[in-house]
Design an enzyme around this catalytic site. Structure first.
Site, PDB file in Angstrom:
ATOM      1  CD  GLU A  45      89.142  18.155 -27.587  1.00 26.13           C
ATOM      2  OE1 GLU A  45      88.052  17.999 -27.587  1.00 26.13           O
ATOM      3  OE2 GLU A  45      89.850  17.859 -28.625  1.00 26.13           O
ATOM      4  CE  LYS A 187      88.773  14.084 -34.021  1.00 25.53           C
ATOM      5  NZ  LYS A 187      87.381  14.437 -33.681  1.00 25.53           N
TER       6      LYS A 187
END
Length: 260
Positions: A45, A187
C-alpha cells in the site's frame, strides 16, 4: 456567463479524465514481467507513505519494505494513483511525490488523497494523486492479477461503533476481494473482538502463524502485541501449510486474512 463557463470547463476536464482513465491501470514493466512469468509478486500500500509517517522516515520505510520483498525472491509492487492513473509498481520519483509532505506533494503542493474504495472513481476521474489504503490496494492488486498483499496493521471496528457506525472499509473488502492479506493484525487501538465478529460475518478466515507446538497460544491478532488474548480463526506453525490453505481458500471462498 462566468458560472456557465466554469461549468463547461469542469465538464471538459471531467470528460478528459474519464476518457483517459477508463479501464486504465498502469503496471510497471518489472511487475508485468513477473506476473507473466508466474513469479511471486507482493502488493504494497501507499497510505503509509503519504499519511502514515513523517518525511523522510516514510520514504525510508517504504524503500526498506520493498527491499525486504526483493530479498526473499519476490517482486514488490507498491500501488498508488498518480495523476488519476492507478499505478501497480511506482518508481522512485512517484514515491518521492507521495512522501514529500503529509497529505501533500512537491508537485505544486497538490493534495495526496487517502483513497479507499469509495474514493477510487473520484480520484481517478479528477486526475488527482491518491495513496491507497488496505481496501483500495486489494482492489487494484486483484485487477492487476496480484494475489498476495502485505501490509502493517489493518483497519477495524472503532470503539463506540454501536453509536457511530465507524467501521473500516478494510474489513468489508476482505470479504469481497480475492487477495490474501498478510499483516500484523488489526490495529491495537481498535475494538478487536468486534472486528473479529465483522470478519466472521464477512466469511473471512484469520490464519495466524505460531512458532509454538501448542496451537492454542500465541494468537497474533493485535498489531504490535505478539500475544493478544483474542483468538484467531486458525493458528498454524508452518508457513507452507498456510500457503496451501491460501491456495485452497482463495478459489473456494475468494478471501483470506493472514496475520503473521
Amino acid at each position: 456567463m462566468l458560472h456557465r463557463s466554469v461549468l463547461q470547463a469542469t465538464k471538459k476536464s471531467l470528460l478528459f479524465h474519464l476518457n483517459r482513465n477508463r479501464y486504465s491501470i498502469e503496471i510497471a514493466d518489472h511487475v508485468k514481467d513477473a506476473i507473466r512469468k508466474g513469479l511471486p509478486v507482493v502488493a504494497l500500500e501507499s497510505t503509509i507513505i503519504s499519511h502514515g509517517m513523517p518525511y523522510p522516515r516514510n520514504l525510508e520505510v517504504a524503500r526498506a519494505v520493498e527491499e525486504v520483498v526483493w530479498s526473499v525472491g519476490a517482486v514488490p509492487a507498491t500501488i498508488a494513483i498518480i495523476n488519476g492513473i492507478p499505478k501497480i509498481g511506482i518508481n522512485d520519483h512517484e514515491m518521492e511525490l507521495l512522501g514529500a509532505a503529509p497529505g501533500a506533494s512537491s508537485d505544486n503542493n497538490r493534495k495526496i488523497w487517502k483513497a479507499s474504495r469509495r474514493d477510487l472513481g473520484f480520484v481517478c476521474a479528477m486526475g488527482h494523486h491518491g495513496a491507497t489504503t488496505v481496501a483500495s490496494t486489494m482492489i487494484l492488486a486483484h485487477n492487476a492479477g496480484i494475489r498476495v498483499f502485505a501490509t502493517g496493521g489493518c483497519g477495524g471496528v472503532h470503539y463506540g461503533a454501536e453509536n457511530t457506525m465507524d467501521v473500516s472499509a478494510d474489513l468489508y473488502e476482505l470479504g469481497k476481494t480475492p487477495v490474501a492479506v498478510v499483516c500484523a493484525g488489526i490495529k491495537s487501538i481498535l475494538d478487536l473482538p468486534r472486528s473479529m465478529e465483522v470478519l466472521e460475518t464477512q466469511g473471512v478466515p484469520v490464519v495466524s502463524k505460531s512458532n509454538y507446538i501448542c496451537y492454542s497460544i500465541c494468537n497474533y491478532l493485535s498489531n504490535y502485541i505478539s500475544n493478544s488474548s483474542h483468538i484467531a480463526t486458525h493458528i498454524l506453525s508452518y508457513t507452507k501449510t498456510i500457503l496451501l490453505i491460501k491456495l485452497l481458500i482463495i478459489p473456494m471462498t475468494m478471501t483470506m486474512h493472514i496475520t503473521i
